[in-house]
Structure formats: structure tokens, C-alpha cells
Design a protein around this motif. Sequence first.
Motif, PDB file in Angstrom:
ATOM      1  N   ILE A 134       0.867  -1.182   0.000  1.00 29.16           N
ATOM      2  CA  ILE A 134       0.000   0.000   0.000  1.00 29.16           C
ATOM      3  C   ILE A 134       0.900   1.227   0.000  1.00 29.16           C
ATOM      4  N   ASP A 156      -3.475   5.064  -2.331  1.00 30.23           N
ATOM      5  CA  ASP A 156      -4.708   4.709  -1.641  1.00 30.23           C
ATOM      6  C   ASP A 156      -5.142   5.882  -0.773  1.00 30.23           C
ATOM      7  N   PHE A 191      -5.592   5.239   3.004  1.00 27.82           N
ATOM      8  CA  PHE A 191      -4.388   4.961   3.803  1.00 27.82           C
ATOM      9  C   PHE A 191      -3.800   6.301   4.244  1.00 27.82           C
ATOM     10  N   TYR A 212      -3.255  -1.129   8.762  1.00 25.72           N
ATOM     11  CA  TYR A 212      -4.038  -0.797   7.576  1.00 25.72           C
ATOM     12  C   TYR A 212      -5.233  -1.729   7.550  1.00 25.72           C
TER      13      TYR A 212
END
Length: 469
Positions: free
Chosen positions: A90, A104, A107, A127
Motif C-alpha cells: 500500500i 490509496d 491509507f 491498515y
Amino acid sequence: MQNRAQHVVAGRSLYTRLVIRVGAVLLVSAAALLIAIWISTQFAARQAYDRILTGSALQIAENTWYDRGEVNVDVPLAALSMLGTGDHAIYAVFDPQGRVIAGDGEFRPEIPWDALEQGPLLRDGQYLGTPVRMAIIGRRMPVAGPHPWAVIVLAQTNNARMSFAQSLGSKALLVIVAMSVLTLVAAMFTLYQALAPLKRIEAAIRERDLNDLSPLVLTVPAETHALVSAINAFMQRLAVHRATMRRVIGDAAHQLRTPVTALVAQMELLDGVSSEEQRRRHLDQLRERTRQLGALVNQLINHAMVQHRNDSRLQERVDLGQLVRARMTEVLSHRERMPAELSLDLPPLPCLIKGDAISLGEAIKNILDNALQYGAVGLLQVRLDSDGDTHQLHFIDDGPGIDVSDWERLRKPFSPRSGERNGASLGLSIVEEVMRAHGGEMRFAYLPDGHFSVVLVFPAWKPDSGQAG
């Protein structure tokens, strides 16, 4: 023999004890080594994957630039492919205002703005409820404001690094278990070989004849040499004790044969006597021979008792002055005739020696008996002197004494007696054995005034030398 053997209880095998202790040491060592390897593999996996994660984040940072008032980023595919398979990657790129410009949008970890200048930062985070490892890198942008940074956050789940650490740990565990088993087997064999000399000692003793008390002749390791030496020393003492007992029994049988035979013959002669005068004379002779036989038996018993106590090494602190006073009182209480001059001179302080009071008392009693029976006509003096290192016990009488030529001969048991003395000649030999056992000495001397002296010299008690009573 059976009752004595019951006191020896067979405990757990020495071999079993050693194997258990070696096994316990190996188990603890293996556990400690496994823990150390597990920690080191976790650390190694963490470092390796942290470097990969940091390298990927740096690649994204190198492809981030500022143009026309906006932060732009071109995420290279190679940066994400470096993270490998089995993990979820991520990322998010933030502009100086904290807005997500790539990656993302959900995130959004906490950004340490004040620490970005230090270089790549590594943090643990979450996460969507999953633990992740994050690399945070700041790239300075040409803008004004409190945070002139474009921030790249690249995160990776921990599956790969945990799998890598478990793989290394499992392999290390198999190696440790295999090596521990091999080491234990080798230790068991080594211990069996190391304890083999004890089996040889056991076999050598078990195969011995009951009458064979000669020393064991074996080549043994240095660790068991003291054991074999102790066994040999014990057998030597046992052999000496048995030889002493055989000698005592043989001497007693030899010495008793003649007076018993004479006593029986005297009794047979008594049956054939008709006149009262001859009967009375034979009865007097019979009474004298019986008294002599009783004295001989008593001397033999005392001789055996002294030898036994000397072999037993019964050592205690003895006040020589008190012992002399007690034995002199005992001897004089059974005497009808006393010397005109009788004295006992003792120092004011105790004269302590290390020894056995019973055998010492028997030696003193024998000298007093000899002096009163064969020596002291009108004088008997007993004097105790001390010079600090030794104590000298003097027995002085005005009798004829002992010829110088007989001084050494009379120290031995059953030596021929001179004059009209009867008995087994054991009195002075008993004294000699007692003095030898106590580290002392018996001396004879003629004094300038013509009196005869027997001197017993004892080593003094030395508390500082570690003697104990």
C-alpha cells in the motif's frame, strides 16, 4: 556379613545420573540456542525486508517532482515489484498540505513532519486492522510554508518476513535437534567408556580370594587413582590387623600351653600324695601356678586390648597428670607393701597430650606394677616434667633396675626374662607399643645416685596445629 551388607543401599546408577545431567545440559543449551537463533532470524528478516521496503520508497520519491504549483509523481512498477509476492503493498503520496495526490486515499497514517529531515523513517502501523511495516520518506518541494515536503508512505504486510523467519527458525530447529541427539548419543558412549575403569575395579575385587589382601595392581585414570589407593590402604590396614590378631592368638596359645600343662600335672600329682605335709606343699605350688596363670592371661588380654585400641586410632585430649594420679591410686590400693618413700610430683598446669586414655593408663599401670614388684625397695618417685614441646613422665625406684644389655630385648613381647621373674614379659612391650602408637618414646637410665629410671616422653598437645580431642 549379611547385616553389614544391608547398610549399603544401591542408589541410582552413576551412569544414569551422568546421562540425565548431560541431557539436561544439552536441553537447556539447545533451548537457549534456539531462542538466540529465533531472535537473530527475526532481526535478520526485519532488516532485509526493511532495506527492500526503503529502496522501493526511495524509487517512488525519486520520481516525485514539483511543477506549476503542483506535486507530481510517477510511480515506477519496479518499485512495487521489488516487494515480492505473498504480501500486500500500500502506498500514498502526500503534498505539503497533507493531501493525497497518488495511491490509496484511505491509507492515511500519521506523518511525522518534524522528523522527515532525518531521512527514511521506518514505522509499524495498521491498515484496515492488518499490521503493516511502513517506510516514510520526505522530498523537499520549492514551496513556502511550515511543511515544505512531499511525503511518500509505502507500507507492506508482514506475511513474507514472518514466513522467512519461520523458515529459517524451522531449519535451525531441525539442525539443533539432530545435533543434540547425536551429541547425547556420543556423550552416552563416552560416559560408558569413562566409567569402564570402575567396572574393572569391581571385577578385580569380586574375583579376589577372601584371604588375599594384597594391593590391587591396576592401571586406572587419575580420577579413580585416589579410590584405588584408599582401597589398597584399607586392605593393608586390614591385613596388618589380621596379622596382629593371628600373632596374638598364636602367642597366647604358645604361652598358655606350658603353664596349663604344668597346672594339670600338679593336680595329678596332688591325687597321688598321701601325707598332709606333701599335700599342703603341692597345694601351695598349685596355688602359685594358678596365680601365675591368671597373671599371664591378664597380660595377654591387656596386650591384645592395647594392640586393638592402637589399631583403632582412638585419639582424644588427655590430661597426663590426672591420668597418672588415677592409675597410681588404683595400683597402690591393691598393694599390701608400700615403699617408705613414695611421692608424686605434678606441675601446676595441665600437661595435655593426644592419645587414648585406656591404653595410656594400661602402660602407666604396667610400669608401676614392675617397679613395685621387682624394683622399689624403699623408694618410688613419679615425676611429670614439661618443656612445652614434650612431657616427660619419670618413674624412679631404688631397685636393681634392668641391665643395659636387656634394654632393647625387653621392648619385644615374650622375650626371655632374667632372674627369678615369672610371666610372659609383656609389661614393657605393652608400654613400648603404646608409646610408639602415640608418637612417644620409652627410655631407661641409671641416675647418678644409683637409682633406676624409666622415662616416658610424649609430644605435647598443640592446639594451634589443628589437633582435636
